[in-house]
Design a protein around this motif. Structure first.
Motif, PDB file in Angstrom:
ATOM      1  N   SER A   1      75.771  71.534  51.968  1.00  0.00           N
ATOM      2  CA  SER A   1      76.274  70.886  50.746  1.00  0.00           C
ATOM      3  C   SER A   1      77.723  71.271  50.477  1.00  0.00           C
ATOM      4  O   SER A   1      78.569  70.406  50.218  1.00  0.00           O
ATOM      5  N   HIS A   2      78.014  72.587  50.529  1.00  0.00           N
ATOM      6  CA  HIS A   2      79.390  73.019  50.261  1.00  0.00           C
ATOM      7  C   HIS A   2      80.296  72.782  51.462  1.00  0.00           C
ATOM      8  O   HIS A   2      81.513  72.703  51.308  1.00  0.00           O
ATOM      9  N   ALA A   3      79.718  72.669  52.653  1.00  0.00           N
ATOM     10  CA  ALA A   3      80.533  72.426  53.841  1.00  0.00           C
ATOM     11  C   ALA A   3      81.157  71.030  53.781  1.00  0.00           C
ATOM     12  O   ALA A   3      82.368  70.883  53.940  1.00  0.00           O
TER      13      ALA A   3
ATOM     14  N   GLY B   1      78.886  71.076  37.323  1.00  0.00           N
ATOM     15  CA  GLY B   1      79.327  71.802  38.519  1.00  0.00           C
ATOM     16  C   GLY B   1      79.478  70.825  39.669  1.00  0.00           C
ATOM     17  O   GLY B   1      80.018  69.725  39.519  1.00  0.00           O
ATOM     18  N   ASP B   2      78.962  71.196  40.844  1.00  0.00           N
ATOM     19  CA  ASP B   2      79.104  70.346  42.039  1.00  0.00           C
ATOM     20  C   ASP B   2      78.092  69.202  42.081  1.00  0.00           C
ATOM     21  O   ASP B   2      78.192  68.325  42.947  1.00  0.00           O
ATOM     22  N   ASP B   3      77.099  69.238  41.187  1.00  0.00           N
ATOM     23  CA  ASP B   3      75.967  68.325  41.356  1.00  0.00           C
ATOM     24  C   ASP B   3      76.299  66.834  41.365  1.00  0.00           C
ATOM     25  O   ASP B   3      75.763  66.104  42.202  1.00  0.00           O
TER      26      ASP B   3
ATOM     27  N   LEU C   1      63.711  77.914  45.026  1.00  0.00           N
ATOM     28  CA  LEU C   1      64.461  77.098  44.074  1.00  0.00           C
ATOM     29  C   LEU C   1      65.813  77.758  43.800  1.00  0.00           C
ATOM     30  O   LEU C   1      65.864  78.942  43.475  1.00  0.00           O
ATOM     31  N   ARG C   2      66.886  76.991  43.990  1.00  0.00           N
ATOM     32  CA  ARG C   2      68.195  77.551  43.663  1.00  0.00           C
ATOM     33  C   ARG C   2      68.691  76.968  42.336  1.00  0.00           C
ATOM     34  O   ARG C   2      68.359  75.824  41.989  1.00  0.00           O
ATOM     35  N   GLY C   3      69.468  77.771  41.615  1.00  0.00           N
ATOM     36  CA  GLY C   3      70.039  77.294  40.371  1.00  0.00           C
ATOM     37  C   GLY C   3      71.153  78.246  39.969  1.00  0.00           C
ATOM     38  O   GLY C   3      70.923  79.453  39.842  1.00  0.00           O
TER      39      GLY C   3
ATOM     40  N   PRO D   1      76.216  80.321  56.544  1.00  0.00           N
ATOM     41  CA  PRO D   1      77.470  79.593  56.766  1.00  0.00           C
ATOM     42  C   PRO D   1      77.521  78.413  55.798  1.00  0.00           C
ATOM     43  O   PRO D   1      76.514  77.735  55.593  1.00  0.00           O
ATOM     44  N   ARG D   2      78.680  78.177  55.191  1.00  0.00           N
ATOM     45  CA  ARG D   2      78.790  77.120  54.170  1.00  0.00           C
ATOM     46  C   ARG D   2      80.117  76.376  54.261  1.00  0.00           C
ATOM     47  O   ARG D   2      80.590  75.813  53.293  1.00  0.00           O
ATOM     48  N   GLY D   3      80.728  76.409  55.454  1.00  0.00           N
ATOM     49  CA  GLY D   3      82.010  75.740  55.626  1.00  0.00           C
ATOM     50  C   GLY D   3      83.153  76.694  55.368  1.00  0.00           C
ATOM     51  O   GLY D   3      83.057  77.579  54.525  1.00  0.00           O
TER      52      GLY D   3
ATOM     53  N   LEU E   1      69.274  87.023  45.680  1.00  0.00           N
ATOM     54  CA  LEU E   1      70.601  87.094  45.074  1.00  0.00           C
ATOM     55  C   LEU E   1      71.608  86.506  46.045  1.00  0.00           C
ATOM     56  O   LEU E   1      71.636  86.885  47.218  1.00  0.00           O
ATOM     57  N   GLN E   2      72.405  85.594  45.544  1.00  0.00           N
ATOM     58  CA  GLN E   2      73.406  84.966  46.403  1.00  0.00           C
ATOM     59  C   GLN E   2      74.747  85.661  46.230  1.00  0.00           C
ATOM     60  O   GLN E   2      75.191  85.882  45.115  1.00  0.00           O
ATOM     61  N   VAL E   3      75.359  86.009  47.376  1.00  0.00           N
ATOM     62  CA  VAL E   3      76.758  86.455  47.356  1.00  0.00           C
ATOM     63  C   VAL E   3      77.552  85.214  47.737  1.00  0.00           C
ATOM     64  O   VAL E   3      77.361  84.663  48.818  1.00  0.00           O
ATOM     65  N   GLY E   4      78.414  84.760  46.845  1.00  0.00           N
ATOM     66  CA  GLY E   4      79.140  83.515  47.091  1.00  0.00           C
ATOM     67  C   GLY E   4      80.265  83.686  48.088  1.00  0.00           C
ATOM     68  O   GLY E   4      80.659  84.810  48.436  1.00  0.00           O
ATOM     69  N   ALA E   5      80.783  82.542  48.532  1.00  0.00           N
ATOM     70  CA  ALA E   5      81.843  82.555  49.540  1.00  0.00           C
ATOM     71  C   ALA E   5      83.061  83.340  49.068  1.00  0.00           C
ATOM     72  O   ALA E   5      83.713  84.026  49.844  1.00  0.00           O
ATOM     73  N   ARG E   6      83.342  83.237  47.774  1.00  0.00           N
ATOM     74  CA  ARG E   6      84.540  83.930  47.271  1.00  0.00           C
ATOM     75  C   ARG E   6      84.365  85.434  47.238  1.00  0.00           C
ATOM     76  O   ARG E   6      85.340  86.181  47.250  1.00  0.00           O
ATOM     77  N   ASN E   7      83.125  85.896  47.161  1.00  0.00           N
ATOM     78  CA  ASN E   7      82.871  87.334  47.056  1.00  0.00           C
ATOM     79  C   ASN E   7      82.352  87.973  48.338  1.00  0.00           C
ATOM     80  O   ASN E   7      82.074  89.172  48.350  1.00  0.00           O
TER      81      ASN E   7
ATOM     82  N   THR F   1      69.924  82.853  42.843  1.00  0.00           N
ATOM     83  CA  THR F   1      71.117  82.585  42.041  1.00  0.00           C
ATOM     84  C   THR F   1      72.247  83.520  42.444  1.00  0.00           C
ATOM     85  O   THR F   1      71.996  84.618  42.957  1.00  0.00           O
ATOM     86  N   GLU F   2      73.477  83.063  42.208  1.00  0.00           N
ATOM     87  CA  GLU F   2      74.638  83.883  42.587  1.00  0.00           C
ATOM     88  C   GLU F   2      74.984  84.894  41.504  1.00  0.00           C
ATOM     89  O   GLU F   2      74.949  84.582  40.314  1.00  0.00           O
ATOM     90  N   VAL F   3      75.336  86.104  41.951  1.00  0.00           N
ATOM     91  CA  VAL F   3      75.874  87.106  41.016  1.00  0.00           C
ATOM     92  C   VAL F   3      77.282  87.468  41.468  1.00  0.00           C
ATOM     93  O   VAL F   3      77.552  87.587  42.653  1.00  0.00           O
TER      94      VAL F   3
ATOM     95  N   TRP G   1      75.582  81.728  36.798  1.00  0.00           N
ATOM     96  CA  TRP G   1      77.006  82.047  36.613  1.00  0.00           C
ATOM     97  C   TRP G   1      77.761  81.405  37.777  1.00  0.00           C
ATOM     98  O   TRP G   1      77.312  81.484  38.926  1.00  0.00           O
ATOM     99  N   LYS G   2      78.899  80.785  37.500  1.00  0.00           N
ATOM    100  CA  LYS G   2      79.576  80.018  38.545  1.00  0.00           C
ATOM    101  C   LYS G   2      81.007  80.483  38.797  1.00  0.00           C
ATOM    102  O   LYS G   2      81.758  80.713  37.841  1.00  0.00           O
ATOM    103  N   PRO G   3      81.373  80.600  40.071  1.00  0.00           N
ATOM    104  CA  PRO G   3      82.774  80.908  40.394  1.00  0.00           C
ATOM    105  C   PRO G   3      83.562  79.598  40.383  1.00  0.00           C
ATOM    106  O   PRO G   3      83.432  78.788  41.287  1.00  0.00           O
ATOM    107  N   ARG G   4      84.328  79.340  39.359  1.00  0.00           N
ATOM    108  CA  ARG G   4      85.022  78.058  39.251  1.00  0.00           C
ATOM    109  C   ARG G   4      86.516  78.243  39.472  1.00  0.00           C
ATOM    110  O   ARG G   4      87.122  79.163  38.932  1.00  0.00           O
TER     111      ARG G   4
ATOM    112  N   LEU H   1      73.771  85.864  51.898  1.00  0.00           N
ATOM    113  CA  LEU H   1      75.201  86.170  52.014  1.00  0.00           C
ATOM    114  C   LEU H   1      75.935  84.971  52.588  1.00  0.00           C
ATOM    115  O   LEU H   1      75.783  84.627  53.761  1.00  0.00           O
ATOM    116  N   LYS H   2      76.744  84.316  51.738  1.00  0.00           N
ATOM    117  CA  LYS H   2      77.512  83.172  52.212  1.00  0.00           C
ATOM    118  C   LYS H   2      78.653  83.651  53.112  1.00  0.00           C
ATOM    119  O   LYS H   2      79.118  84.790  52.992  1.00  0.00           O
ATOM    120  N   ARG H   3      79.111  82.746  53.954  1.00  0.00           N
ATOM    121  CA  ARG H   3      80.289  83.052  54.769  1.00  0.00           C
ATOM    122  C   ARG H   3      81.531  82.729  53.939  1.00  0.00           C
ATOM    123  O   ARG H   3      81.595  81.653  53.334  1.00  0.00           O
TER     124      ARG H   3
HETATM  125  C1  PEP Z   1      77.179  77.503  45.164  1.00  0.00           C
HETATM  126  O1  PEP Z   1      76.239  77.833  45.909  1.00  0.00           O
HETATM  127  O2  PEP Z   1      77.074  76.696  44.218  1.00  0.00           O
HETATM  128  C2  PEP Z   1      78.512  78.041  45.469  1.00  0.00           C
HETATM  129  C3  PEP Z   1      79.459  78.153  44.553  1.00  0.00           C
HETATM  130  O3  PEP Z   1      78.617  78.364  46.756  1.00  0.00           O
HETATM  131  P1  PEP Z   1      79.849  78.959  47.589  1.00  0.00           P
HETATM  132  O4  PEP Z   1      79.981  80.385  47.144  1.00  0.00           O
HETATM  133  O5  PEP Z   1      79.409  78.812  49.010  1.00  0.00           O
HETATM  134  O6  PEP Z   1      81.063  78.136  47.243  1.00  0.00           O
END
Ligand code: PEP
Ligand code: MN
Length: 348
Positions: free
Chosen positions: A278-280, A315-317, A127-129, A243-245, A183-189, A164-166, A132-135, A212-214
């Motif tokens: 989804s993000h791609a 968010g993106d939902d 389950l993902r949720g 990979p996420r685009g 733990l998700q590493v987001g694309a920005r990090n 979840t992303e940290v 904290w969000k990188p906006r 680890l996102k691309r």
């Molecule tokens: C996310 O998974 O909601 C997200 C922000 O992903 P990304 O880091 O790939 O943009």
């Protein structure tokens, strides 16, 4: 392997090159060809500084590396037989689907609980949720520590492990203390090397998995796999590449869908690959096709944004999340493609 610009190095040039490699504990072995002489570097040729100094010489065309720069994540490393298991799925043996909200709304936890049950029913195993969000917009909702309790409560209610992303050390500590499984590493990090090191140190000696996102700006495979190597270097090799685009976006999509990277990653690293369509593509109606393409390309799984009522999401939902019935249809079809791939090729 050193390739000079001319047919061979002059004695002075050979002396200079030999002096450099000797400093790094290596030797030079000329390989004389009919038209051209090339020079093998004997010893550990991975030292970045040695390569940079050789590449900086005006009479050198290029240096071809024989050894992989990835001691741990390379497909030929001792870790190649390492298997990652989560939610009852061993990556590579069965399709893994991670699904849930982009962002947990702390004011409406009921949607997340409903989604959690619905994605489990649809066949998701994690389950993902987003807590904290990188906006991009500093005034947009940035997440809330309270959502961590909601995430863990949903995990208890459904029995699903959670992702979840940290984005910083404080969130990292909170997530680990709460028992977050992935733990998700987001694309920005993904290019934030100090965060990668902090995560590597924090998960060492634990069963925690890192997704680890691309990065949007990762061009080469080397950059992506090296980011994983940063984490693995601390001792926990439970790393999944996602990979996420990338940028620049394909007109009409949020990013440039990059699921075609999967066969290349397969060749260079043993790490499992879970694609985030989804993000791609950035729009729910395009997600099913992108998801199935990723599985056709050989991905080990999918990370999908899903919501019981996307229009009520944050968010993106509202734009990106698929409903549980669409998620179930994607998983059904993805499994069929997965089975075909694996029946004929063993998946590799
Ligand atoms: C996310 O998974 O909601 C997200 C922000 O992903 P990304 O880091 O790939 O943009
Ligand atoms: Mn999102």
């Amino acid at each position: 392997m050193i390739l000079p610009k001319a047919a061979k190095l002059t004695p002075d040039q050979l002396q200079e090159v030999t002096a450099i490699v000797t400093e790094f504990g290596c030797r030079i072995h000329p390989i004389v060809g009919a038209l051209r002489t090339i020079y093998a570097i004997l010893g550990d040729e991975r030292d970045e500084l040695m390569i940079n100094r050789l590449e900086g010489l005006p009479y050198i065309e290029r240096i071809d590396r024989i050894q992989s720069p990835f001691k741990l994540m390379d497909s030929r490393s001792d870790l190649a037989t390492h298997r990652i298991r989560i939610g009852g799925v061993t990556l590579g043996e069965e399709l893994l689907v991670i699904a849930g909200h982009c962002t947990i709304d702390p004011k409406h936890p009921e949607y997340f609980y409903e989604t959690a049950h619905a994605v489990k029913e649809a066949g998701a195993r994690v389950l993902r949720g987003g807590v904290w969000k990188p906006r991009t917009n500093p005034y947009a909702f940035q997440g809330d520590d309270k959502s961590l309790d909601i995430l863990m409560e949903a995990s208890r209610r459904t029995g699903l492990p959670v992702d979840t992303e940290v984005m910083d050390e404080c969130q990292l500590k909170l997530a680990i203390d709460a028992g977050v499984h992935m733990l998700q590493v987001g694309a920005r990090n993904a290019l934030n090397y100090s965060l990668l090191r902090q995560i590597g140190a924090a998960v060492a000696g634990r069963a925690t998995i890192v997704l680890l996102k691309r990065s949007l700006h990762m061009g080469t495979l080397n950059e992506f796999i090296s980011a994983a190597e940063y984490i693995a270097n601390f001792g926990n090799p439970n790393i999944i590449l996602c990979p996420r685009g990338t940028a620049p976006a394909l007109d009409g999509y949020r990013n440039h869908p990059d699921e075609s990277i999967v066969p290349l990653l397969r060749e260079h690293t043993w790490a499992p690959v879970v694609v985030d369509p989804s993000h791609a593509v950035g729009k729910a109606s395009y997600v099913p096709a992108a998801a199935l393409a990723a599985i056709a390309y050989g991905a080990d799984g999918l990370c999908l944004e899903a919501h019981v009522q996307p229009s009520k999401g944050i968010g993106d939902d509202p734009k990106q999340a698929v409903t549980p019935d669409v998620l179930a249809a994607i998983i059904h079809r993805a499994r069929a493609i997965w089975d075909l791939n694996h029946a004929e090729t063993g998946g590799r």
